[in-house]
Each structure stands twice: as C-alpha cells, then as structure tokens.
Design an enzyme around this catalytic site. Sequence first.
Site, PDB file in Angstrom:
ATOM      1  N   ASP A  45       0.848  -1.278  -0.004  1.00 52.71           N
ATOM      2  CA  ASP A  45       0.012   0.164  -0.120  1.00 52.71           C
ATOM      3  C   ASP A  45       1.050   1.236  -0.081  1.00 52.71           C
ATOM      4  O   ASP A  45       0.476   2.051  -0.569  1.00 52.71           O
ATOM      5  CB  ASP A  45      -0.779   0.012   1.043  1.00 52.71           C
ATOM      6  CG  ASP A  45      -2.023  -0.909   1.089  1.00 52.71           C
ATOM      7  OD1 ASP A  45      -2.465  -1.611   0.021  1.00 52.71           O
ATOM      8  OD2 ASP A  45      -2.805  -1.252   2.191  1.00 52.71           O
ATOM      9  N   GLU A 123      -5.651   9.621   4.357  1.00 58.92           N
ATOM     10  CA  GLU A 123      -6.040  10.531   5.683  1.00 58.92           C
ATOM     11  C   GLU A 123      -4.980  11.764   5.357  1.00 58.92           C
ATOM     12  O   GLU A 123      -3.891  11.849   4.952  1.00 58.92           O
ATOM     13  CB  GLU A 123      -6.024  10.050   6.883  1.00 58.92           C
ATOM     14  CG  GLU A 123      -4.754   9.664   7.434  1.00 58.92           C
ATOM     15  CD  GLU A 123      -4.268   8.190   6.792  1.00 58.92           C
ATOM     16  OE1 GLU A 123      -2.768   8.340   6.596  1.00 58.92           O
ATOM     17  OE2 GLU A 123      -4.881   7.311   6.974  1.00 58.92           O
ATOM     18  N   ASP A 150      -4.096  15.503  21.376  1.00 53.01           N
ATOM     19  CA  ASP A 150      -2.790  15.300  20.605  1.00 53.01           C
ATOM     20  C   ASP A 150      -2.991  15.780  19.267  1.00 53.01           C
ATOM     21  O   ASP A 150      -2.065  16.024  18.481  1.00 53.01           O
ATOM     22  CB  ASP A 150      -2.604  13.833  20.750  1.00 53.01           C
ATOM     23  CG  ASP A 150      -1.851  13.402  21.785  1.00 53.01           C
ATOM     24  OD1 ASP A 150      -1.740  14.375  23.001  1.00 53.01           O
ATOM     25  OD2 ASP A 150      -1.332  12.359  22.215  1.00 53.01           O
ATOM     26  N   SER A 166      -7.197   2.839  13.638  1.00 55.99           N
ATOM     27  CA  SER A 166      -6.359   2.695  14.793  1.00 55.99           C
ATOM     28  C   SER A 166      -6.815   3.647  15.921  1.00 55.99           C
ATOM     29  O   SER A 166      -6.556   3.428  17.034  1.00 55.99           O
ATOM     30  CB  SER A 166      -5.099   2.750  14.505  1.00 55.99           C
ATOM     31  OG  SER A 166      -4.443   3.967  14.112  1.00 55.99           O
TER      32      SER A 166
END
Length: 272
Positions: A45, A123, A150, A166
């Site tokens: 990927d 993303e 964060d 994730s």
Amino acid sequence: MKIAIHNNKKPNTLKAVNYLYKNLKQSGFSFDVEHPDIVITVGGDGTLLSAFHHYADQLDRIRFVGVHTGHLGFYTDWRDYELNDLIRALKVDSGQSVAYPLLDVKVTCNDKRPVEHFLCLNESTIKRLGSTLRSNVYIKGKLFESFRGDGLCVSTPTGSTAYSKSLGGAVLQPSLEALQITEMASINNRVYRTLSSPIIVSSDEYITFRPSVAEDYVLTIDHIALNDRQVKQIDYRIADERIRFASYRHMNFWHRVEGAFIGSQDDEDGDR
C-alpha cells in the site's frame, strides 16, 4: 496501451518487476513513465500511495493496478505469483475501472506562503510537536467544537481502514461520498469538552480546522509530512478528482476487510 511500473526496492519486488518488464514487452506493450495509461504498482500500500502522489496531476487519464509482494496490501488485487494472469487481463483490457473518492486539502498559513492544495488518498492529520493541539472545528462553516488533545485526523472512505481505524474510527464502504474526523487523545474535563467520537460528514459539507497560533505544527498528507507551515486554517472536502483502479477482478471491499483484519472464518463455520 502505455504502462508505467512503480515499485519499492525489496528483492522479491525487483524479481517481480523484472518478470513484468520482460513479459509485457514480449506481449507488445510499451512503457512510458511520464504519461502512462496504466500504472502497475509492485510492493504494498505504501508503494501505491507513492505512485498516487507521483501521478496526482494525471488522475483523469490513469488507472492503477496493484501487485502485492509483502504481508498486507489493501489496495492490491494481485499477488506476485499471479503475474501471468495479470498480463492476460491487460491483453483484453477494455477500459473497465472502479473509482473511489479522494480528499481535497486546502492549507492557509499565517505567513506569506500562498494557499496550497493537496489531494489525499487515505488521510490527513494535524499535530503539534510536544504540545497540546488547540483547534476550533467547523462543519460547513459553523463552529462545532473547540478541540484540545494530541491531534486530529480526517480520512476518506478507503482511508478509514488505515490510521483512522487505529484511532477508533468507523470502517466506511469506499463508494460512500463521505469524510470522517477522528480524534487523537482528546482532553475532556469540566473545562474542555469534545464529542469524543468519530464524526462522519457527507459530501455536501466540508470541514475546517482553525488551530491556535503556533510554529510547531506537523501536517501530514498520507505518508507526506509537512512541518514548516505556520498553519492558520485547513479546509477538507471531497475532491472533484477520483482515483481509478483497473477492475479486471477488483476485490470486494468487505472481503478485503475480512482478509486484512479478521482472517478466514472457514474453521469456525465448519464447527457449527
């Protein structure tokens, strides 16, 4: 048909690439790395992402084909032991393809740097180096929340199986015209509150982040990291462009998800 091959440098990949060059040439195909019709990525990927950004200005005329030579290839339909089958499919190509949405990212800075546009396949994220990110989040121009934490991630449907997952994001079927916001370790107390949940935004809406003034932002566009921007505002929307894959046997999305994250259920089904 003009073909370009984009690959990593691992030994098993190079072996597959050499085989492709030799046999595609014998089959009468020509090669053009500047203006190809088909881009064959050999690797995984990460290799596909690299090829996508390399040819991002030619998406209206290019189709991609992924060959997997590693452990996990979410965008790849072919394995390195299926190269003869791939070559046969290329010989009878009729222009068939499947298209997926992309993320349009517009970055406005506080300095004199011109507004920048990027296309994103998976993303885009924003973080700070060693400090809490403070940013107002707007949906379709209206303030939704003031984020502390964060970082923030905006993903495409195809990217929903990557970093966003994730972070606790939902897995979206890639034919959906939608964007997803996921938070990274948000601060929620009596003073600061966020939704603290993934947010899915439709194609007729757009997302805006307006972070506090700082000089240590790290902005990512897929695998590309930008850490020299004094970010004033970031706008995200579904791009007009699409990525197209040559659909000789384009694998069902949920079959990919099952294979990548769950594994075969044959044994369990056989016991019932």
